[in-house]
Scaffold this motif. Sequence first.
Motif, PDB file in Angstrom:
ATOM      1  N   LYS A   1      57.528  37.856  38.891  1.00 39.88           N
ATOM      2  CA  LYS A   1      56.261  37.226  39.272  1.00 39.88           C
ATOM      3  C   LYS A   1      55.099  38.205  39.133  1.00 39.88           C
ATOM      4  O   LYS A   1      53.976  37.800  38.804  1.00 39.88           O
ATOM      5  CB  LYS A   1      56.349  36.706  40.705  1.00 39.88           C
ATOM      6  N   GLU A   2      55.367  39.480  39.390  1.00 44.53           N
ATOM      7  CA  GLU A   2      54.305  40.485  39.299  1.00 44.53           C
ATOM      8  C   GLU A   2      53.763  40.619  37.881  1.00 44.53           C
ATOM      9  O   GLU A   2      52.636  41.084  37.686  1.00 44.53           O
ATOM     10  CB  GLU A   2      54.817  41.843  39.785  1.00 44.53           C
ATOM     11  N   GLN A   3      54.551  40.216  36.886  1.00 43.38           N
ATOM     12  CA  GLN A   3      54.076  40.284  35.502  1.00 43.38           C
ATOM     13  C   GLN A   3      52.781  39.489  35.326  1.00 43.38           C
ATOM     14  O   GLN A   3      51.930  39.840  34.506  1.00 43.38           O
ATOM     15  CB  GLN A   3      55.135  39.725  34.541  1.00 43.38           C
ATOM     16  N   TYR A   4      52.630  38.407  36.100  1.00 44.65           N
ATOM     17  CA  TYR A   4      51.475  37.515  35.962  1.00 44.65           C
ATOM     18  C   TYR A   4      50.297  37.936  36.844  1.00 44.65           C
ATOM     19  O   TYR A   4      49.271  37.261  36.857  1.00 44.65           O
ATOM     20  CB  TYR A   4      51.882  36.080  36.311  1.00 44.65           C
ATOM     21  N   ARG A   5      50.436  39.035  37.572  1.00 43.52           N
ATOM     22  CA  ARG A   5      49.389  39.465  38.503  1.00 43.52           C
ATOM     23  C   ARG A   5      48.710  40.758  38.075  1.00 43.52           C
ATOM     24  O   ARG A   5      47.928  41.325  38.834  1.00 43.52           O
ATOM     25  CB  ARG A   5      49.994  39.646  39.902  1.00 43.52           C
ATOM     26  N   GLN A   6      48.996  41.216  36.865  1.00 46.27           N
ATOM     27  CA  GLN A   6      48.470  42.510  36.438  1.00 46.27           C
ATOM     28  C   GLN A   6      47.057  42.373  35.873  1.00 46.27           C
ATOM     29  O   GLN A   6      46.823  41.607  34.943  1.00 46.27           O
ATOM     30  CB  GLN A   6      49.402  43.146  35.414  1.00 46.27           C
ATOM     31  N   PRO A   7      46.111  43.120  36.446  1.00 44.55           N
ATOM     32  CA  PRO A   7      44.714  42.980  36.029  1.00 44.55           C
ATOM     33  C   PRO A   7      44.407  43.731  34.742  1.00 44.55           C
ATOM     34  O   PRO A   7      45.089  44.686  34.369  1.00 44.55           O
ATOM     35  CB  PRO A   7      43.950  43.592  37.206  1.00 44.55           C
ATOM     36  N   THR A   8      43.385  43.275  34.087  1.00 47.88           N
ATOM     37  CA  THR A   8      42.828  43.995  32.947  1.00 47.88           C
ATOM     38  C   THR A   8      41.320  43.808  32.978  1.00 47.88           C
ATOM     39  O   THR A   8      40.820  42.749  33.374  1.00 47.88           O
ATOM     40  CB  THR A   8      43.412  43.493  31.613  1.00 47.88           C
ATOM     41  N   TRP A   9      40.598  44.847  32.614  1.00 50.80           N
ATOM     42  CA  TRP A   9      39.143  44.796  32.617  1.00 50.80           C
ATOM     43  C   TRP A   9      38.674  44.650  31.171  1.00 50.80           C
ATOM     44  O   TRP A   9      38.830  45.557  30.353  1.00 50.80           O
ATOM     45  CB  TRP A   9      38.570  46.051  33.268  1.00 50.80           C
ATOM     46  N   VAL A  10      38.131  43.484  30.876  1.00 52.80           N
ATOM     47  CA  VAL A  10      37.761  43.119  29.511  1.00 52.80           C
ATOM     48  C   VAL A  10      36.260  43.296  29.318  1.00 52.80           C
ATOM     49  O   VAL A  10      35.459  42.771  30.098  1.00 52.80           O
ATOM     50  CB  VAL A  10      38.157  41.654  29.221  1.00 52.80           C
ATOM     51  N   ARG A  11      35.887  44.027  28.286  1.00 49.28           N
ATOM     52  CA  ARG A  11      34.475  44.170  27.919  1.00 49.28           C
ATOM     53  C   ARG A  11      34.200  43.162  26.804  1.00 49.28           C
ATOM     54  O   ARG A  11      34.736  43.285  25.705  1.00 49.28           O
ATOM     55  CB  ARG A  11      34.183  45.597  27.454  1.00 49.28           C
ATOM     56  N   ALA A  12      33.386  42.170  27.116  1.00 50.81           N
ATOM     57  CA  ALA A  12      33.143  41.075  26.175  1.00 50.81           C
ATOM     58  C   ALA A  12      31.671  41.020  25.795  1.00 50.81           C
ATOM     59  O   ALA A  12      30.787  41.086  26.654  1.00 50.81           O
ATOM     60  CB  ALA A  12      33.574  39.748  26.795  1.00 50.81           C
TER      61      ALA A  12
ATOM     62  N   VAL B   1      35.261  34.332  36.640  1.00 46.90           N
ATOM     63  CA  VAL B   1      35.173  35.535  37.472  1.00 46.90           C
ATOM     64  C   VAL B   1      33.723  36.005  37.506  1.00 46.90           C
ATOM     65  O   VAL B   1      32.885  35.566  36.709  1.00 46.90           O
ATOM     66  CB  VAL B   1      36.067  36.672  36.928  1.00 46.90           C
ATOM     67  N   THR B   2      33.432  36.906  38.426  1.00 43.50           N
ATOM     68  CA  THR B   2      32.088  37.478  38.510  1.00 43.50           C
ATOM     69  C   THR B   2      31.907  38.522  37.416  1.00 43.50           C
ATOM     70  O   THR B   2      32.679  39.486  37.352  1.00 43.50           O
ATOM     71  CB  THR B   2      31.859  38.133  39.879  1.00 43.50           C
ATOM     72  N   PRO B   3      30.914  38.352  36.539  1.00 41.41           N
ATOM     73  CA  PRO B   3      30.710  39.339  35.465  1.00 41.41           C
ATOM     74  C   PRO B   3      29.901  40.534  35.960  1.00 41.41           C
ATOM     75  O   PRO B   3      29.084  40.421  36.876  1.00 41.41           O
ATOM     76  CB  PRO B   3      29.922  38.545  34.424  1.00 41.41           C
ATOM     77  N   HIS B   4      30.143  41.679  35.342  1.00 38.06           N
ATOM     78  CA  HIS B   4      29.401  42.892  35.669  1.00 38.06           C
ATOM     79  C   HIS B   4      28.891  43.518  34.375  1.00 38.06           C
ATOM     80  O   HIS B   4      29.646  43.623  33.398  1.00 38.06           O
ATOM     81  CB  HIS B   4      30.291  43.883  36.409  1.00 38.06           C
ATOM     82  N   PRO B   5      27.626  43.937  34.347  1.00 36.33           N
ATOM     83  CA  PRO B   5      27.089  44.556  33.123  1.00 36.33           C
ATOM     84  C   PRO B   5      27.909  45.766  32.714  1.00 36.33           C
ATOM     85  O   PRO B   5      28.325  46.574  33.547  1.00 36.33           O
ATOM     86  CB  PRO B   5      25.664  44.955  33.529  1.00 36.33           C
ATOM     87  N   ALA B   6      28.158  45.887  31.429  1.00 34.59           N
ATOM     88  CA  ALA B   6      28.978  46.982  30.907  1.00 34.59           C
ATOM     89  C   ALA B   6      28.119  48.202  30.618  1.00 34.59           C
ATOM     90  O   ALA B   6      27.141  48.126  29.875  1.00 34.59           O
ATOM     91  CB  ALA B   6      29.694  46.537  29.638  1.00 34.59           C
ATOM     92  N   GLY B   7      28.477  49.329  31.222  1.00 34.02           N
ATOM     93  CA  GLY B   7      27.816  50.586  30.917  1.00 34.02           C
ATOM     94  C   GLY B   7      28.578  51.328  29.840  1.00 34.02           C
ATOM     95  O   GLY B   7      29.528  50.798  29.247  1.00 34.02           O
TER      96      GLY B   7
ATOM     97  N   SER C   1      27.950  49.759  24.416  1.00 34.41           N
ATOM     98  CA  SER C   1      28.217  48.352  24.137  1.00 34.41           C
ATOM     99  C   SER C   1      26.932  47.634  23.765  1.00 34.41           C
ATOM    100  O   SER C   1      25.845  48.016  24.224  1.00 34.41           O
ATOM    101  CB  SER C   1      28.838  47.679  25.364  1.00 34.41           C
ATOM    102  N   PRO C   2      27.021  46.586  22.951  1.00 34.14           N
ATOM    103  CA  PRO C   2      25.823  45.807  22.614  1.00 34.14           C
ATOM    104  C   PRO C   2      25.166  45.237  23.868  1.00 34.14           C
ATOM    105  O   PRO C   2      25.825  45.002  24.884  1.00 34.14           O
ATOM    106  CB  PRO C   2      26.376  44.693  21.722  1.00 34.14           C
ATOM    107  N   GLU C   3      23.879  45.028  23.797  1.00 28.58           N
ATOM    108  CA  GLU C   3      23.142  44.472  24.929  1.00 28.58           C
ATOM    109  C   GLU C   3      23.749  43.132  25.352  1.00 28.58           C
ATOM    110  O   GLU C   3      24.095  42.302  24.512  1.00 28.58           O
ATOM    111  CB  GLU C   3      21.672  44.280  24.554  1.00 28.58           C
TER     112      GLU C   3
END
Length: 265
Positions: free
Chosen positions: A167-178, A220-226, A238-240
């Motif tokens: 079950k933990e396989q489905y709970r692993q986070p990743t931080w995606v820069r889009a 999810v809540t987006p956060h500006p990418a630095g 990253s692009p504006e």
Amino acid sequence: MVYQNRAVNLEVLTCYLLADISDEQLQAFKAAFELGNFARFSPMLSIKIVRPPEDYIGKSHEYIRRKEDEAGREQHFLILDDRAVKNDAVWYIKWFADDEPMDDGAESSDVLWKILVRTDKLGMVYVNYDIGNMSIQEDLDGCGVEFPVKAGYEQPKVYDLDMDMHKEQYRQPTWVRAEPHEFEYNKGGEKFGDYVAPPRTLARLKDEVAEAEGVLNDWVTPHPAGPLRMPNGKMKESPEGTMVLQLKINPEFPWPPFKWPSGSL
């Protein structure tokens, strides 16, 4: 272009194979390690399974630790012996008490801090010891080891965590820069329980992007990418309008197999 920051330089722990096991048992051990290590998509460490030097066979863990120290190999290591195999576990060997920064609880400097850990929990234990979330002393106490700990102590229970690693396989986070063309904002009015989201307060990847990147899509809540430090040490701009979205990895994506270190059994 979507970017996910993944670990590339994993620590490699040596695992000495002291047990006489079949290939089927060895493969079962490796599969359990890979499962709990999220090895295909988010590994925490790597291990190299090797045959031990001849003089390690039949010797105590304390003897092996001293020989490793004499050879200048002061890193933690693992031992897979008969008891470990019988319990679907592996020994995590640290240091003698006089070399351990957190040596509270040892009766003497002859105490070797070690713990028998369920194989599919090894990755979690490694990370928690590494960042200081847990200590081996606390975990041994929970396994029935008497304190103050004597040299050659016995561990009545195998250390385990109350977690279903499937079950933990489905709970692993990743931080995606889009980048802006790869995600969409909410229009407003969406209900999440009792919460009604205002416009452009949430974001998600476009479905085709999420599918291609192997992530489970969600609002999810987006956060500006630095700027992002890359594995080579360089900073990546990253692009504006690029946003960081914390999503979860899709374990059913066709991730490549885990690569075991060269020379590992």
